[in-house]
Design an enzyme around this catalytic site. Structure first.
Site, PDB file in Angstrom:
ATOM      1  N   ARG A 199      -1.908  22.555  -1.389  1.00  0.00           N
ATOM      2  CA  ARG A 199      -1.805  22.308  -2.847  1.00  0.00           C
ATOM      3  C   ARG A 199      -0.612  23.298  -3.569  1.00  0.00           C
ATOM      4  O   ARG A 199      -0.882  23.392  -4.676  1.00  0.00           O
ATOM      5  CB  ARG A 199      -3.290  23.011  -3.332  1.00  0.00           C
ATOM      6  CG  ARG A 199      -4.691  22.462  -2.821  1.00  0.00           C
ATOM      7  CD  ARG A 199      -4.562  20.904  -3.133  1.00  0.00           C
ATOM      8  NE  ARG A 199      -5.808  20.152  -2.818  1.00  0.00           N
ATOM      9  CZ  ARG A 199      -6.100  19.614  -1.710  1.00  0.00           C
ATOM     10  NH1 ARG A 199      -5.047  19.701  -0.710  1.00  0.00           N
ATOM     11  NH2 ARG A 199      -7.131  19.045  -1.112  1.00  0.00           N
ATOM     12  N   GLU A 229      -5.067  11.563   9.112  1.00  0.00           N
ATOM     13  CA  GLU A 229      -6.144  12.590   9.112  1.00  0.00           C
ATOM     14  C   GLU A 229      -6.588  11.959  10.560  1.00  0.00           C
ATOM     15  O   GLU A 229      -6.868  10.752  10.459  1.00  0.00           O
ATOM     16  CB  GLU A 229      -7.291  12.432   7.981  1.00  0.00           C
ATOM     17  CG  GLU A 229      -6.795  12.955   6.705  1.00  0.00           C
ATOM     18  CD  GLU A 229      -7.702  14.284   6.753  1.00  0.00           C
ATOM     19  OE1 GLU A 229      -7.425  14.898   7.864  1.00  0.00           O
ATOM     20  OE2 GLU A 229      -8.231  14.595   5.705  1.00  0.00           O
ATOM     21  N   TYR A 282      -9.332  11.731  -2.005  1.00  0.00           N
ATOM     22  CA  TYR A 282      -9.771  12.391  -3.203  1.00  0.00           C
ATOM     23  C   TYR A 282      -8.333  13.002  -3.831  1.00  0.00           C
ATOM     24  O   TYR A 282      -7.438  13.018  -3.143  1.00  0.00           O
ATOM     25  CB  TYR A 282     -10.729  13.515  -3.176  1.00  0.00           C
ATOM     26  CG  TYR A 282     -10.357  14.607  -1.887  1.00  0.00           C
ATOM     27  CD1 TYR A 282     -11.232  14.579  -0.575  1.00  0.00           C
ATOM     28  CD2 TYR A 282      -9.194  15.149  -1.780  1.00  0.00           C
ATOM     29  CE1 TYR A 282     -11.200  15.374   0.547  1.00  0.00           C
ATOM     30  CE2 TYR A 282      -8.981  15.814  -0.409  1.00  0.00           C
ATOM     31  CZ  TYR A 282      -9.798  15.942   0.493  1.00  0.00           C
ATOM     32  OH  TYR A 282      -9.504  16.566   1.678  1.00  0.00           O
ATOM     33  N   GLU A 330      -7.596  22.677  11.771  1.00  0.00           N
ATOM     34  CA  GLU A 330      -7.218  21.389  12.248  1.00  0.00           C
ATOM     35  C   GLU A 330      -6.552  21.533  13.531  1.00  0.00           C
ATOM     36  O   GLU A 330      -5.381  20.848  13.492  1.00  0.00           O
ATOM     37  CB  GLU A 330      -6.593  20.643  11.073  1.00  0.00           C
ATOM     38  CG  GLU A 330      -7.533  20.638   9.893  1.00  0.00           C
ATOM     39  CD  GLU A 330      -6.967  20.328   8.724  1.00  0.00           C
ATOM     40  OE1 GLU A 330      -7.298  20.436   7.285  1.00  0.00           O
ATOM     41  OE2 GLU A 330      -5.656  19.550   8.494  1.00  0.00           O
ATOM     42  N   HIS A 361      -2.918  15.970   9.642  1.00  0.00           N
ATOM     43  CA  HIS A 361      -4.166  16.910   9.405  1.00  0.00           C
ATOM     44  C   HIS A 361      -5.414  16.257  10.230  1.00  0.00           C
ATOM     45  O   HIS A 361      -5.039  15.372  11.167  1.00  0.00           O
ATOM     46  CB  HIS A 361      -4.628  16.757   7.976  1.00  0.00           C
ATOM     47  CG  HIS A 361      -3.502  17.335   6.974  1.00  0.00           C
ATOM     48  ND1 HIS A 361      -4.064  18.613   6.473  1.00  0.00           N
ATOM     49  CD2 HIS A 361      -2.368  16.930   6.651  1.00  0.00           C
ATOM     50  CE1 HIS A 361      -2.928  18.955   5.570  1.00  0.00           C
ATOM     51  NE2 HIS A 361      -1.773  18.022   5.678  1.00  0.00           N
ATOM     52  N   SER A 362      -6.696  17.144  10.147  1.00  0.00           N
ATOM     53  CA  SER A 362      -7.725  16.061  10.608  1.00  0.00           C
ATOM     54  C   SER A 362      -8.833  16.680   9.577  1.00  0.00           C
ATOM     55  O   SER A 362      -8.740  17.503   8.892  1.00  0.00           O
ATOM     56  CB  SER A 362      -8.050  16.711  11.977  1.00  0.00           C
ATOM     57  OG  SER A 362      -8.611  18.084  12.028  1.00  0.00           O
ATOM     58  N   TYR A 363      -9.976  16.241   9.606  1.00  0.00           N
ATOM     59  CA  TYR A 363     -10.311  14.872  10.272  1.00  0.00           C
ATOM     60  C   TYR A 363     -10.664  13.757   9.526  1.00  0.00           C
ATOM     61  O   TYR A 363     -10.839  14.218   8.124  1.00  0.00           O
ATOM     62  CB  TYR A 363     -11.537  15.214  11.195  1.00  0.00           C
ATOM     63  CG  TYR A 363     -12.820  15.625  10.657  1.00  0.00           C
ATOM     64  CD1 TYR A 363     -12.953  17.109  10.172  1.00  0.00           C
ATOM     65  CD2 TYR A 363     -13.785  14.859   9.919  1.00  0.00           C
ATOM     66  CE1 TYR A 363     -14.137  17.328   9.363  1.00  0.00           C
ATOM     67  CE2 TYR A 363     -14.828  15.122   9.368  1.00  0.00           C
ATOM     68  CZ  TYR A 363     -15.129  16.612   9.006  1.00  0.00           C
ATOM     69  OH  TYR A 363     -16.240  16.925   8.367  1.00  0.00           O
TER      70      TYR A 363
HETATM   71  N1  DDK Z   1      -1.442  15.287  -0.020  1.00  0.00           N
HETATM   72  C1  DDK Z   1      -2.745  14.937  -0.075  1.00  0.00           C
HETATM   73  C2  DDK Z   1      -3.253  14.047   0.984  1.00  0.00           C
HETATM   74  C3  DDK Z   1      -4.539  13.680   0.788  1.00  0.00           C
HETATM   75  C4  DDK Z   1      -5.436  15.107   1.232  1.00  0.00           C
HETATM   76  C5  DDK Z   1      -5.339  15.614   2.494  1.00  0.00           C
HETATM   77  C6  DDK Z   1      -6.314  16.728   2.883  1.00  0.00           C
HETATM   78  C7  DDK Z   1      -6.073  17.096   4.429  1.00  0.00           C
HETATM   79 SE1  DDK Z   1      -7.218  18.312   5.097  1.00  0.00          SE
HETATM   80  C8  DDK Z   1      -6.333  17.884   1.964  1.00  0.00           C
HETATM   81  O1  DDK Z   1      -5.139  18.393   2.254  1.00  0.00           O
HETATM   82  O2  DDK Z   1      -7.299  18.091   1.380  1.00  0.00           O
HETATM   83 ZN    ZN Z   2      -5.695  19.499   6.297  1.00  0.00          ZN
HETATM   84 ZN    ZN Z   3      -8.435  16.979   6.569  1.00  0.00          ZN
END
Ligand code: DDK
Ligand code: ZN
Ligand code: ZN
Length: 258
Positions: free
Chosen positions: A99, A220, A198, A27, A151-153
């Protein structure tokens, strides 16, 4: 590689803002934003809003939270997301640092498989990168009032919770902060992460929120998918400018409230 945080403004142990970028290697607009932010939020900047923010807040910026992964996208695989840590029981490499925090860790929306793009790691804060950020925030939890992770996008402004579908206790306030106006014809979707994008447990924003940082947001940035992670250099200034306006707006609101 080392984590190199930047402290903006004369440190006077005021209240503080934390911004991290580059938690996900591919990103690239994210580290670009952190550097754009530091250059535009310098104490010599005449802009009154900036002066106001720096008078009230220490600002900590970590431009590249995942330096090993970021380097790997420059040398080997542009689409890499995770860090580059080795697993004991798999030939697959890397943990999804978003995560790996201790917030409903490794429940639905993460994977316990080392080859997965959303691998949660061996245990919460198993990774040096997430452990380092968590340690800093734990030791500064009484001064940090605003947590931002870039983050993106997909052009969204997300807030807790993503690790469950529960509403945060100051949900309505977070909605009012996230309702950023339209910038440059681009609109940002906003809302609680779990419902808006999600389920994503083990995220840094949920963890910071549970630590007590009640203003916690995940950006994002651009775009919506035309270029995706491969946003062209010609789009950097517009993407960073609109994000900078949003960050300043939120910071000013937090200063009023804290
Ligand atoms: N803390 C999770 C916020 C929502 C998901 C963010 C996206 C950024 Se690419 C992710 O981690 O999949
Ligand atoms: Zn991300
Ligand atoms: Zn993202």
């Amino acid at each position: 590689n080392h984590l190199l945080p930047i402290s903006v403004g004369e440190k006077q142990d005021k209240k503080a803002i934390w911004i991290d970028c580059g938690i996900h290697a591919r990103e690239w607009i994210s580290p670009a934003f952190c550097m754009w932010f530091v250059q535009n939020v310098s104490p010599i900047s005449p802009e009154p809003n900036i002066t106001h923010i720096l008078n009230h807040m220490d600002v900590y910026v970590l431009p590249v939270m995942n330096p090993d992964g970021y380097k790997y996208t420059w040398t080997t695989n542009r689409m890499w997301r995770k860090n580059r840590s080795y697993s004991t029981d798999s030939s697959c490499v890397g943990v999804d640092l978003n995560r790996n925090f201790d917030a409903n860790w490794c429940t639905e929306g993460a994977s316990d498989k080392p080859c997965s793009e959303i691998y949660c790691g061996a245990f919460p804060e198993s990774e040096p990168e997430s452990e380092a950020v968590a340690n800093f925030l734990r030791s500064h939890k009484d001064s940090v009032q605003l947590y931002l992770t870039i983050h993106s996008y997909s052009q969204m402004l997300l807030f807790p919770y993503s690790c469950t579908l529960d509403e945060a206790e100051n949900h309505n306030e977070l909605v009012s902060f996230a309702k950023i106006r339209r910038y440059y014809r681009n609109t940002y979707k906003y809302g609680a992460g779990g419902k808006t994008i999600y389920l994503a447990p083990g995220g840094s924003d949920d963890w910071a929120y549970n630590l007590g940082i009640k203003y916690s947001f995940t950006f994002e940035l651009q775009d919506r998918g035309r270029y995706g992670f491969l946003l062209p250099p010609s789009h950097i200034s517009k993407a960073c400018n609109e994000a900078l306006i949003a960050v300043k707006t939120i910071a000013l609101r937090v200063i009023e409230k804290t």
